[in-house]
Design a protein around this motif. Structure first.
Motif, PDB file in Angstrom:
ATOM      1  N   LEU A  97     -23.827 -35.301  36.606  1.00  0.00           N
ATOM      2  CA  LEU A  97     -22.412 -34.976  36.546  1.00  0.00           C
ATOM      3  C   LEU A  97     -22.170 -33.543  36.109  1.00  0.00           C
ATOM      4  CD1 LEU A  97     -19.494 -35.960  36.747  1.00  0.00           C
ATOM      5  CD2 LEU A  97     -19.673 -36.760  34.376  1.00  0.00           C
ATOM      6  N   SER A  98     -22.930 -33.068  35.134  1.00  0.00           N
ATOM      7  CA  SER A  98     -22.701 -31.715  34.627  1.00  0.00           C
ATOM      8  C   SER A  98     -22.970 -30.672  35.699  1.00  0.00           C
ATOM      9  CB  SER A  98     -23.588 -31.456  33.401  1.00  0.00           C
ATOM     10  OG  SER A  98     -24.953 -31.623  33.730  1.00  0.00           O
ATOM     11  N   VAL A  99     -24.014 -30.866  36.501  1.00  0.00           N
ATOM     12  CA  VAL A  99     -24.323 -29.924  37.578  1.00  0.00           C
ATOM     13  C   VAL A  99     -23.243 -29.960  38.645  1.00  0.00           C
ATOM     14  CG1 VAL A  99     -25.979 -29.379  39.403  1.00  0.00           C
ATOM     15  CG2 VAL A  99     -26.794 -30.075  37.143  1.00  0.00           C
ATOM     16  N   GLN A 100     -22.774 -31.160  38.995  1.00  0.00           N
ATOM     17  CA  GLN A 100     -21.732 -31.268  40.004  1.00  0.00           C
ATOM     18  C   GLN A 100     -20.444 -30.586  39.562  1.00  0.00           C
ATOM     19  OE1 GLN A 100     -21.381 -35.327  41.671  1.00  0.00           O
ATOM     20  NE2 GLN A 100     -23.304 -35.767  40.642  1.00  0.00           N
ATOM     21  N   ILE A 101     -20.087 -30.760  38.290  1.00  0.00           N
ATOM     22  CA  ILE A 101     -18.885 -30.106  37.774  1.00  0.00           C
ATOM     23  C   ILE A 101     -19.037 -28.594  37.817  1.00  0.00           C
ATOM     24  CG2 ILE A 101     -17.497 -29.748  35.692  1.00  0.00           C
ATOM     25  CD1 ILE A 101     -18.000 -32.675  34.990  1.00  0.00           C
ATOM     26  N   ALA A 102     -20.223 -28.107  37.459  1.00  0.00           N
ATOM     27  CA  ALA A 102     -20.472 -26.658  37.483  1.00  0.00           C
ATOM     28  C   ALA A 102     -20.346 -26.108  38.899  1.00  0.00           C
ATOM     29  CB  ALA A 102     -21.847 -26.358  36.908  1.00  0.00           C
ATOM     30  N   TYR A 103     -20.929 -26.813  39.886  1.00  0.00           N
ATOM     31  CA  TYR A 103     -20.855 -26.347  41.274  1.00  0.00           C
ATOM     32  C   TYR A 103     -19.408 -26.383  41.783  1.00  0.00           C
ATOM     33  CZ  TYR A 103     -25.940 -26.540  41.718  1.00  0.00           C
ATOM     34  OH  TYR A 103     -27.278 -26.317  41.577  1.00  0.00           O
ATOM     35  N   ALA A 104     -18.687 -27.436  41.448  1.00  0.00           N
ATOM     36  CA  ALA A 104     -17.288 -27.529  41.874  1.00  0.00           C
ATOM     37  C   ALA A 104     -16.457 -26.411  41.243  1.00  0.00           C
ATOM     38  CB  ALA A 104     -16.717 -28.898  41.502  1.00  0.00           C
ATOM     39  N   THR A 105     -16.739 -26.087  39.988  1.00  0.00           N
ATOM     40  CA  THR A 105     -16.014 -24.999  39.317  1.00  0.00           C
ATOM     41  C   THR A 105     -16.282 -23.665  39.992  1.00  0.00           C
ATOM     42  OG1 THR A 105     -16.142 -26.195  37.212  1.00  0.00           O
ATOM     43  CG2 THR A 105     -15.657 -23.830  37.112  1.00  0.00           C
ATOM     44  N   ILE A 106     -17.533 -23.425  40.370  1.00  0.00           N
ATOM     45  CA  ILE A 106     -17.869 -22.184  41.081  1.00  0.00           C
ATOM     46  C   ILE A 106     -17.116 -22.116  42.406  1.00  0.00           C
ATOM     47  CG2 ILE A 106     -19.731 -20.938  42.242  1.00  0.00           C
ATOM     48  CD1 ILE A 106     -21.632 -22.028  40.099  1.00  0.00           C
ATOM     49  N   ASP A 107     -17.113 -23.220  43.160  1.00  0.00           N
ATOM     50  CA  ASP A 107     -16.391 -23.243  44.440  1.00  0.00           C
ATOM     51  C   ASP A 107     -14.907 -22.944  44.242  1.00  0.00           C
ATOM     52  OD1 ASP A 107     -18.245 -25.902  46.150  1.00  0.00           O
ATOM     53  OD2 ASP A 107     -18.619 -23.755  45.921  1.00  0.00           O
TER      54      ASP A 107
END
Length: 510
Positions: free
Chosen positions: A48-58
């Protein structure tokens, strides 16, 4: 306990990497020291933490691209004094809300395309096409929304041009991410160490494929094969599975044997006991593969029969707490450290800090820092005192150690000598909670089973310290360390930290 992203490697390398480049030189047991002193992990990009980070970058990139599109369409070319006024007016009124909506649509589109759980074997072209579909759908929905609401303030040209640039930027940062992880994988960082059971044609072909495709995140450490062989890549017969797994710090097994059902079932049971990932190529073996995930690695069909999920979010929170608490504690204890440093210097000749190698996770050696509590020549005198060792097992401790200085005895009782290890926690060599790191010469005396305590990051405090600190038995120490590893949770860490406070206040250390 630790994950990485995916990349493609086109280089051709040797099949396996043996013998290990570094070994402990003391004791009868060779213990693998991992290259670069970094932690190994085994996972795809998940959590979840990685997915949130990637979504934030996008989302951030979409908003930045939108701002640039507005700037180039309306503001660029105006006098400098008028540029900021017009841009603030446009960004603060119509466009800000629309680009936030656009960012949300792009994130939803990327999630729908499974772009936040990227398999390692997905190509750059495939991922770029998926980004184009996600951004295209989001852009079409935004344009449709503008038309249906009858909004005259939003330029369709701005939205469409932002969509085109978003395809490039979102694909571009993912490509850079892949290159970064590929570079780390080549260095042996964040990869899964693989032992292949079966050194035949299938096993060799699989090893060659994994080595040629480093972006998959696997490093082949050797083979097990019951057929006699002089090949140094064959680390032993299959009966030596447990020994090889522990000495080579193996993360996953790939079984490429012919259909010897009973032997494979024994390997499965051993892998479960050792908490190893296990993949078969490619039989069902009397129902052990029922409902097991079946997927492809290269051209090889494999089934996950035993897979230990990595608690990504929990480990990320644990690491964040380590950093916050260690940094805060270092700041708060700075006056105590300065005073202790002065007293250590006045009490006996020698350096203020005692710096020595310790063995951490997966056999990684690191420099451990403590306030010096012994005479400067303590390490040279250690071997002469081993016959007086009061600990049962490979580690060394004497209650009335003649090497301890007057001040050192008090510092140990109050556990103040451990404070500099907060720096090791900040560096990631240690955690606040975990098994205590042992000296290299003590670890060289480990048995095969003792190596299991090196599966996790060592800590300042642990289950043994708060329950059986004065117990001289190494078996008790090991049992408590393994209990902690098997039952780890953030709640357990919190309980140990809370129990450490009264243990320190009792000042019963030595």
């Amino acid at each position: 306990m630790n994950g990485t992203a995916a990349r493609r490697s086109s280089s051709t390398t040797r099949v396996v990497d043996v013998p290990p480049p570094e070994l402990f030189t003391e004791g009868v047991l060779p213990v693998r020291v991992l290259p670069n002193g970094r932690v190994r992990g085994r996972s795809l990009v998940r959590g979840l933490s990685v997915q949130i980070a990637y979504a934030t970058i996008d989302a951030t990139l979409v908003c930045l691209v939108g701002g640039l599109a507005v700037w180039f369409r309306f503001v660029m070319g105006l006098p400098f004094t008028a540029q900021h006024l017009l841009f603030d007016q446009l960004a603060g009124q119509a466009y800000a809300g629309f680009f936030l909506l656009y960012a949300a649509l792009v994130v939803l589109g990327c999630a729908n395309q499974n772009l936040y759980r990227t398999p390692r074997d997905r190509s750059v072209l495939d991922e770029s096409l998926m980004v184009a579909r996600a951004v295209g759908l989001a852009t079409a929905l935004l344009v449709l929304f503008i038309f249906t609401t009858g909004n005259k303030e939003i330029s369709r040209l701005v939205v469409i041009s932002a969509g085109v640039v978003n395809v490039l930027t979102l694909s571009g940062w993912r490509y850079l991410k892949r290159r970064l992880v590929l570079h780390r994988s080549v260095q042996g960082i964040g990869v899964s160490r693989v032992l292949i059971v079966g050194g035949g044609q299938m096993g060799r072909a699989l090893a060659k494929w994994l080595e040629e495709n480093r972006h998959l995140g696997y490093q082949v450490c050797g083979f097990l094969d019951s057929n006699p062989s002089t090949d140094p890549q064959v680390l032993g017969p299959i009966s030596d599975l447990r020994k090889v797994v522990l000495t080579q710090f193996v993360d996953e097994l790939f079984v490429t044997l012919p259909s010897d059902r009973e032997l494979v079932k024994e390997i499965v049971l051993e892998a479960r006991e050792l908490r190893l990932g296990l993949k078969l190529v490619p039989d069902l073996y009397d129902g052990l593969g029922w409902r097991a995930p079946l997927h492809m690695i290269g051209g090889f069909p494999v089934m996950d029969l035993q897979w230990q999920p990595i608690p990504t979010v929990g480990l990320a929170v644990k690491r964040a707490l380590d950093i916050v608490i260690a940094a805060s504690a270092l700041v708060l204890t700075t006056p105590i450290l300065l005073l202790a440093a002065i007293l250590v210097r006045l009490d006996s000749p020698g350096p203020v800090l005692y710096v020595a190698d310790r063995v951490g996770r997966k056999g990684h050696k690191f420099r451990c820092y403590k306030l010096r509590t012994m005479v400067a020549s303590a390490d040279q005198e250690k071997e002469n005192l081993r016959r007086a060792n009061e600990r049962h097992g490979p580690f060394f401790k004497i209650e009335n150690d003649p090497r301890i200085t007057r001040l050192g005895r008090w510092l140990r009782k109050a556990s103040l000598d451990e404070l500099p290890q907060l720096w090791n926690v900040l560096r990631g060599d240690m955690s606040l909670v975990g098994p205590r790191p042992h000296p290299v010469d003590d670890c060289a005396r480990y048995s095969i089973e003792d190596l299991r305590r090196l599966d996790v990051t060592p800590g300042l405090t642990g289950l043994w310290q708060v329950t059986a600190r004065c117990n001289p038995s190494f078996e008790t120490n090991l049992a408590l360390d393994l209990e902690y590893i098997e039952n780890w949770s953030l709640g357990l860490d919190l309980k140990i930290l809370l129990k450490t406070i009264p243990a320190v206040l009792r000042a019963d250390g030595y």
